[in-house]
Design a protein around this motif. Sequence first.
Motif, PDB file in Angstrom:
ATOM      1  N   GLU A 299      16.130  -3.525  29.344  1.00 30.61           N
ATOM      2  CA  GLU A 299      16.851  -3.643  28.078  1.00 30.61           C
ATOM      3  C   GLU A 299      16.510  -4.981  27.434  1.00 30.61           C
ATOM      4  O   GLU A 299      16.031  -5.893  28.113  1.00 30.61           O
ATOM      5  N   SER A 300      16.810  -5.097  26.159  1.00 29.41           N
ATOM      6  CA  SER A 300      16.503  -6.339  25.449  1.00 29.41           C
ATOM      7  C   SER A 300      17.203  -7.541  26.072  1.00 29.41           C
ATOM      8  O   SER A 300      16.658  -8.636  26.115  1.00 29.41           O
ATOM      9  N   LYS A 301      18.395  -7.317  26.624  1.00 28.09           N
ATOM     10  CA  LYS A 301      19.117  -8.439  27.238  1.00 28.09           C
ATOM     11  C   LYS A 301      18.370  -8.995  28.447  1.00 28.09           C
ATOM     12  O   LYS A 301      18.567 -10.148  28.824  1.00 28.09           O
ATOM     13  N   ASP A 302      17.471  -8.190  29.051  1.00 17.15           N
ATOM     14  CA  ASP A 302      16.673  -8.683  30.175  1.00 17.15           C
ATOM     15  C   ASP A 302      15.707  -9.780  29.718  1.00 17.15           C
ATOM     16  O   ASP A 302      15.459 -10.738  30.454  1.00 17.15           O
ATOM     17  N   LEU A 303      15.173  -9.643  28.506  1.00 18.15           N
ATOM     18  CA  LEU A 303      14.289 -10.688  27.971  1.00 18.15           C
ATOM     19  C   LEU A 303      15.090 -11.958  27.693  1.00 18.15           C
ATOM     20  O   LEU A 303      14.610 -13.062  27.957  1.00 18.15           O
ATOM     21  N   ILE A 304      16.276 -11.786  27.178  1.00 24.52           N
ATOM     22  CA  ILE A 304      17.125 -12.948  26.895  1.00 24.52           C
ATOM     23  C   ILE A 304      17.469 -13.679  28.191  1.00 24.52           C
ATOM     24  O   ILE A 304      17.341 -14.900  28.290  1.00 24.52           O
ATOM     25  N   LYS A 305      17.860 -12.912  29.199  1.00 25.73           N
ATOM     26  CA  LYS A 305      18.204 -13.502  30.494  1.00 25.73           C
ATOM     27  C   LYS A 305      16.995 -14.221  31.099  1.00 25.73           C
ATOM     28  O   LYS A 305      17.109 -15.340  31.606  1.00 25.73           O
ATOM     29  N   GLU A 306      15.828 -13.578  31.038  1.00 23.28           N
ATOM     30  CA  GLU A 306      14.605 -14.190  31.570  1.00 23.28           C
ATOM     31  C   GLU A 306      14.312 -15.505  30.845  1.00 23.28           C
ATOM     32  O   GLU A 306      13.986 -16.512  31.472  1.00 23.28           O
ATOM     33  N   GLY A 307      14.426 -15.495  29.535  1.00 26.63           N
ATOM     34  CA  GLY A 307      14.177 -16.708  28.759  1.00 26.63           C
ATOM     35  C   GLY A 307      15.136 -17.824  29.123  1.00 26.63           C
ATOM     36  O   GLY A 307      14.744 -18.986  29.231  1.00 26.63           O
ATOM     37  N   GLN A 308      16.401 -17.474  29.335  1.00 26.77           N
ATOM     38  CA  GLN A 308      17.388 -18.484  29.708  1.00 26.77           C
ATOM     39  C   GLN A 308      17.115 -19.035  31.100  1.00 26.77           C
ATOM     40  O   GLN A 308      17.158 -20.244  31.315  1.00 26.77           O
ATOM     41  N   GLU A 309      16.823 -18.145  32.037  1.00 26.54           N
ATOM     42  CA  GLU A 309      16.570 -18.597  33.407  1.00 26.54           C
ATOM     43  C   GLU A 309      15.276 -19.395  33.523  1.00 26.54           C
ATOM     44  O   GLU A 309      15.195 -20.336  34.302  1.00 26.54           O
ATOM     45  N   MET A 310      14.269 -19.000  32.733  1.00 28.59           N
ATOM     46  CA  MET A 310      12.959 -19.639  32.820  1.00 28.59           C
ATOM     47  C   MET A 310      12.820 -20.814  31.846  1.00 28.59           C
ATOM     48  O   MET A 310      11.834 -21.537  31.888  1.00 28.59           O
ATOM     49  N   HIS A 311      13.773 -20.966  30.953  1.00 27.87           N
ATOM     50  CA  HIS A 311      13.733 -22.037  29.946  1.00 27.87           C
ATOM     51  C   HIS A 311      12.464 -21.942  29.093  1.00 27.87           C
ATOM     52  O   HIS A 311      11.754 -22.920  28.901  1.00 27.87           O
ATOM     53  N   HIS A 312      12.199 -20.722  28.631  1.00 27.78           N
ATOM     54  CA  HIS A 312      11.122 -20.515  27.658  1.00 27.78           C
ATOM     55  C   HIS A 312      11.564 -19.468  26.644  1.00 27.78           C
ATOM     56  O   HIS A 312      12.699 -18.996  26.690  1.00 27.78           O
TER      57      HIS A 312
ATOM     58  N   VAL B 128      10.751 -16.265  25.786  1.00 29.51           N
ATOM     59  CA  VAL B 128      10.550 -14.816  25.860  1.00 29.51           C
ATOM     60  C   VAL B 128      11.745 -14.044  25.305  1.00 29.51           C
ATOM     61  O   VAL B 128      11.589 -12.922  24.832  1.00 29.51           O
ATOM     62  N   GLY B 129      12.907 -14.632  25.296  1.00 27.62           N
ATOM     63  CA  GLY B 129      14.084 -13.975  24.732  1.00 27.62           C
ATOM     64  C   GLY B 129      13.951 -13.687  23.248  1.00 27.62           C
ATOM     65  O   GLY B 129      14.647 -12.826  22.709  1.00 27.62           O
ATOM     66  N   SER B 130      13.033 -14.377  22.586  1.00 25.42           N
ATOM     67  CA  SER B 130      12.820 -14.139  21.151  1.00 25.42           C
ATOM     68  C   SER B 130      11.733 -13.092  20.897  1.00 25.42           C
ATOM     69  O   SER B 130      11.377 -12.844  19.757  1.00 25.42           O
ATOM     70  N   TYR B 131      11.229 -12.452  21.958  1.00 27.66           N
ATOM     71  CA  TYR B 131      10.130 -11.484  21.820  1.00 27.66           C
ATOM     72  C   TYR B 131      10.611 -10.033  21.783  1.00 27.66           C
ATOM     73  O   TYR B 131       9.820  -9.112  21.960  1.00 27.66           O
ATOM     74  N   ILE B 132      11.873  -9.816  21.555  1.00 26.32           N
ATOM     75  CA  ILE B 132      12.430  -8.465  21.565  1.00 26.32           C
ATOM     76  C   ILE B 132      11.729  -7.572  20.552  1.00 26.32           C
ATOM     77  O   ILE B 132      11.328  -6.450  20.870  1.00 26.32           O
ATOM     78  N   GLU B 133      11.560  -8.056  19.333  1.00 31.61           N
ATOM     79  CA  GLU B 133      10.879  -7.265  18.294  1.00 31.61           C
ATOM     80  C   GLU B 133       9.432  -6.979  18.681  1.00 31.61           C
ATOM     81  O   GLU B 133       8.951  -5.868  18.499  1.00 31.61           O
ATOM     82  N   ARG B 134       8.742  -7.985  19.193  1.00 37.25           N
ATOM     83  CA  ARG B 134       7.343  -7.812  19.621  1.00 37.25           C
ATOM     84  C   ARG B 134       7.230  -6.690  20.641  1.00 37.25           C
ATOM     85  O   ARG B 134       6.317  -5.885  20.603  1.00 37.25           O
ATOM     86  N   PHE B 135       8.143  -6.701  21.596  1.00 37.19           N
ATOM     87  CA  PHE B 135       8.141  -5.700  22.651  1.00 37.19           C
ATOM     88  C   PHE B 135       8.479  -4.324  22.079  1.00 37.19           C
ATOM     89  O   PHE B 135       7.784  -3.340  22.348  1.00 37.19           O
ATOM     90  N   ALA B 136       9.541  -4.257  21.285  1.00 39.64           N
ATOM     91  CA  ALA B 136      10.022  -2.981  20.753  1.00 39.64           C
ATOM     92  C   ALA B 136       9.015  -2.315  19.823  1.00 39.64           C
ATOM     93  O   ALA B 136       8.894  -1.090  19.814  1.00 39.64           O
ATOM     94  N   ASN B 137       8.273  -3.122  19.068  1.00 37.46           N
ATOM     95  CA  ASN B 137       7.321  -2.511  18.130  1.00 37.46           C
ATOM     96  C   ASN B 137       5.952  -2.277  18.758  1.00 37.46           C
ATOM     97  O   ASN B 137       5.035  -1.815  18.097  1.00 37.46           O
TER      98      ASN B 137
ATOM     99  N   GLY C 108       5.403 -19.959  33.940  1.00 41.14           N
ATOM    100  CA  GLY C 108       6.465 -20.193  34.895  1.00 41.14           C
ATOM    101  C   GLY C 108       7.634 -20.870  34.198  1.00 41.14           C
ATOM    102  O   GLY C 108       7.685 -20.967  32.971  1.00 41.14           O
ATOM    103  N   ARG C 109       8.552 -21.362  35.001  1.00 40.63           N
ATOM    104  CA  ARG C 109       9.730 -22.050  34.477  1.00 40.63           C
ATOM    105  C   ARG C 109       9.315 -23.233  33.591  1.00 40.63           C
ATOM    106  O   ARG C 109       8.388 -23.938  33.924  1.00 40.63           O
ATOM    107  N   PHE C 110      10.002 -23.402  32.480  1.00 41.59           N
ATOM    108  CA  PHE C 110       9.722 -24.455  31.495  1.00 41.59           C
ATOM    109  C   PHE C 110       8.289 -24.369  30.952  1.00 41.59           C
ATOM    110  O   PHE C 110       7.665 -25.380  30.657  1.00 41.59           O
ATOM    111  N   ASN C 111       7.754 -23.150  30.841  1.00 39.82           N
ATOM    112  CA  ASN C 111       6.395 -22.910  30.313  1.00 39.82           C
ATOM    113  C   ASN C 111       5.297 -23.558  31.149  1.00 39.82           C
ATOM    114  O   ASN C 111       4.228 -23.869  30.641  1.00 39.82           O
TER     115      ASN C 111
END
Length: 169
Positions: free
Chosen positions: A86-99, A101-110, A144-147
């Motif tokens: 789900e889209s929230k998985d990208l948000i969670k990944e971005g938060q945990e990894m400090h990068h 990817v959470g803003s890539y929801i549209e990229r992924f969906a389209n 990886g974490r922090f890009n």
Amino acid sequence: QIPLEDYIVTVIDYIEMKQALGLTLENKLPKNVIELHNILKEQIRDVTEQQTKENFKIKAKENKIFAESFNNINKDKSFLIISPKESKDLIKEGQEMHHCVGSYIERFANGYSKIFFIRLKENPEQAFVTIELDNKNNLIQAKGRFNTEINKETSRYINEFIKFMGGRI
């Protein structure tokens, strides 16, 4: 109470949004056109968000098949590849990894990007590396974490996955 230029843009937007939603246009502009414009804008946003969520789920199912197939044939003892559900998985990944990817929801969906998560088999719930492929399965980035850049062992695993997907590194 708004500048004429802004009012005209608002009216044009209102007409275009009514057409986009398949609604009938009135013969005269309603007195509360600005208020109705704002309501239509919210309705369009809701429709767009719902469409994005549906597209995301479709792409996630496709990616899951790739990830599971690769995991089944690649018997790597260290790594596992998974797809966001789900889209929230990208948000969670971005938060945990400090990068970002959470803003890539549209990229992924389209379908512009495919996002996968690399996990250590010993701790599959813990974020480890995030990869982005383009729509032809070519590697865009692996972070990886922090890009941070990834190590050689992880890089070799990702390269095997890219080859499996028919992409370029």
